[in-house]
Design a protein around this motif. Structure first.
Motif, PDB file in Angstrom:
ATOM      1  N   SER A  27     -14.051  42.468   1.455  1.00  0.00           N
ATOM      2  CA  SER A  27     -13.377  43.370   2.389  1.00  0.00           C
ATOM      3  C   SER A  27     -12.363  44.230   1.660  1.00  0.00           C
ATOM      4  CB  SER A  27     -12.678  42.579   3.486  1.00  0.00           C
ATOM      5  OG  SER A  27     -13.611  41.864   4.245  1.00  0.00           O
ATOM      6  N   PHE A  28     -11.617  43.623   0.751  1.00  0.00           N
ATOM      7  CA  PHE A  28     -10.642  44.380  -0.040  1.00  0.00           C
ATOM      8  C   PHE A  28     -11.333  45.479  -0.843  1.00  0.00           C
ATOM      9  CE2 PHE A  28      -8.445  44.944  -4.127  1.00  0.00           C
ATOM     10  CZ  PHE A  28      -7.254  45.487  -3.662  1.00  0.00           C
ATOM     11  N   ALA A  29     -12.452  45.144  -1.468  1.00  0.00           N
ATOM     12  CA  ALA A  29     -13.186  46.129  -2.263  1.00  0.00           C
ATOM     13  C   ALA A  29     -13.714  47.263  -1.389  1.00  0.00           C
ATOM     14  CB  ALA A  29     -14.336  45.450  -3.004  1.00  0.00           C
ATOM     15  N   ALA A  30     -14.204  46.934  -0.209  1.00  0.00           N
ATOM     16  CA  ALA A  30     -14.731  47.966   0.686  1.00  0.00           C
ATOM     17  C   ALA A  30     -13.611  48.888   1.175  1.00  0.00           C
ATOM     18  CB  ALA A  30     -15.437  47.321   1.869  1.00  0.00           C
ATOM     19  N   TRP A  31     -12.476  48.323   1.577  1.00  0.00           N
ATOM     20  CA  TRP A  31     -11.353  49.151   2.030  1.00  0.00           C
ATOM     21  C   TRP A  31     -10.816  50.016   0.897  1.00  0.00           C
ATOM     22  CZ3 TRP A  31     -10.690  50.414   6.735  1.00  0.00           C
ATOM     23  CH2 TRP A  31     -11.008  49.542   7.753  1.00  0.00           C
ATOM     24  N   ARG A  32     -10.784  49.453  -0.317  1.00  0.00           N
ATOM     25  CA  ARG A  32     -10.323  50.235  -1.473  1.00  0.00           C
ATOM     26  C   ARG A  32     -11.273  51.400  -1.743  1.00  0.00           C
ATOM     27  NH1 ARG A  32     -10.929  49.237  -7.477  1.00  0.00           N
ATOM     28  NH2 ARG A  32      -9.247  50.466  -8.377  1.00  0.00           N
ATOM     29  N   ALA A  33     -12.568  51.147  -1.647  1.00  0.00           N
ATOM     30  CA  ALA A  33     -13.553  52.206  -1.862  1.00  0.00           C
ATOM     31  C   ALA A  33     -13.429  53.297  -0.808  1.00  0.00           C
ATOM     32  CB  ALA A  33     -14.953  51.613  -1.857  1.00  0.00           C
ATOM     33  N   LEU A  34     -13.225  52.921   0.454  1.00  0.00           N
ATOM     34  CA  LEU A  34     -13.060  53.928   1.510  1.00  0.00           C
ATOM     35  C   LEU A  34     -11.788  54.746   1.305  1.00  0.00           C
ATOM     36  CD1 LEU A  34     -14.214  51.974   4.656  1.00  0.00           C
ATOM     37  CD2 LEU A  34     -15.320  53.951   3.605  1.00  0.00           C
ATOM     38  N   ARG A  35     -10.711  54.083   0.883  1.00  0.00           N
ATOM     39  CA  ARG A  35      -9.458  54.805   0.629  1.00  0.00           C
ATOM     40  C   ARG A  35      -9.640  55.793  -0.527  1.00  0.00           C
ATOM     41  NH1 ARG A  35      -5.022  54.549  -2.564  1.00  0.00           N
ATOM     42  NH2 ARG A  35      -3.072  55.200  -1.625  1.00  0.00           N
ATOM     43  N   GLN A  36     -10.289  55.345  -1.597  1.00  0.00           N
ATOM     44  CA  GLN A  36     -10.517  56.237  -2.728  1.00  0.00           C
ATOM     45  C   GLN A  36     -11.436  57.388  -2.341  1.00  0.00           C
ATOM     46  OE1 GLN A  36     -11.949  54.083  -6.103  1.00  0.00           O
ATOM     47  NE2 GLN A  36      -9.901  53.364  -6.662  1.00  0.00           N
ATOM     48  N   LEU A  37     -12.421  57.124  -1.520  1.00  0.00           N
ATOM     49  CA  LEU A  37     -13.319  58.186  -1.087  1.00  0.00           C
ATOM     50  C   LEU A  37     -12.567  59.233  -0.282  1.00  0.00           C
ATOM     51  CD1 LEU A  37     -16.260  59.153  -0.999  1.00  0.00           C
ATOM     52  CD2 LEU A  37     -16.523  57.856   1.109  1.00  0.00           C
ATOM     53  N   ASN A  38     -11.596  58.791   0.499  1.00  0.00           N
ATOM     54  CA  ASN A  38     -10.815  59.701   1.327  1.00  0.00           C
ATOM     55  C   ASN A  38      -9.762  60.456   0.516  1.00  0.00           C
ATOM     56  OD1 ASN A  38      -9.947  60.987   3.621  1.00  0.00           O
ATOM     57  ND2 ASN A  38      -8.597  59.337   4.243  1.00  0.00           N
ATOM     58  N   PRO A  41     -11.808  61.958  -3.781  1.00  0.00           N
ATOM     59  CA  PRO A  41     -13.268  62.003  -3.652  1.00  0.00           C
ATOM     60  C   PRO A  41     -14.015  62.253  -4.965  1.00  0.00           C
ATOM     61  CG  PRO A  41     -12.299  63.974  -2.726  1.00  0.00           C
ATOM     62  CD  PRO A  41     -11.164  63.062  -3.082  1.00  0.00           C
ATOM     63  N   PHE A  42     -13.345  62.802  -5.972  1.00  0.00           N
ATOM     64  CA  PHE A  42     -14.043  63.105  -7.223  1.00  0.00           C
ATOM     65  C   PHE A  42     -13.708  62.116  -8.332  1.00  0.00           C
ATOM     66  CE2 PHE A  42     -13.768  67.129  -4.910  1.00  0.00           C
ATOM     67  CZ  PHE A  42     -15.125  67.385  -4.786  1.00  0.00           C
ATOM     68  N   LEU A  43     -13.051  61.020  -7.995  1.00  0.00           N
ATOM     69  CA  LEU A  43     -12.746  59.981  -8.971  1.00  0.00           C
ATOM     70  C   LEU A  43     -14.011  59.198  -9.265  1.00  0.00           C
ATOM     71  CD1 LEU A  43     -10.613  58.287 -10.561  1.00  0.00           C
ATOM     72  CD2 LEU A  43     -10.494  56.843  -8.540  1.00  0.00           C
TER      73      LEU A  43
END
Length: 63
Positions: A27-38, A41-43
């Motif tokens: 869950s932590f990894a998924a939330w981190r990925a969504l935050r980074q995507l938001n 976005p180009f990281l």
């Protein structure tokens, strides 16, 4: 885990108590990925790898 449960074999050691920790980390990894995507976005976090060995030419190989 699922494959072993379907096969009917016993798990080596107590795995069941660790499942909530696994879910928490996922869950932590998924939330981190969504935050980074938001926010970024180009990281692109690349995993460093060693350089691959070059393939040696075989005799008679056409290029």
């Amino acid at each position: 885990l699922g494959r072993r449960a379907l096969a009917g074999t016993r798990m080596p050691g107590p795995i069941l108590p660790w499942i909530p920790l696994y879910w928490l980390l996922m869950s932590f990894a998924a939330w981190r990925a969504l935050r980074q995507l938001n926010h970024l976005p180009f990281l692109w976090e690349k995993t460093p790898h060693r350089p691959a060995r070059s393939i040696q030419e075989t005799p008679g190989q056409n290029q």
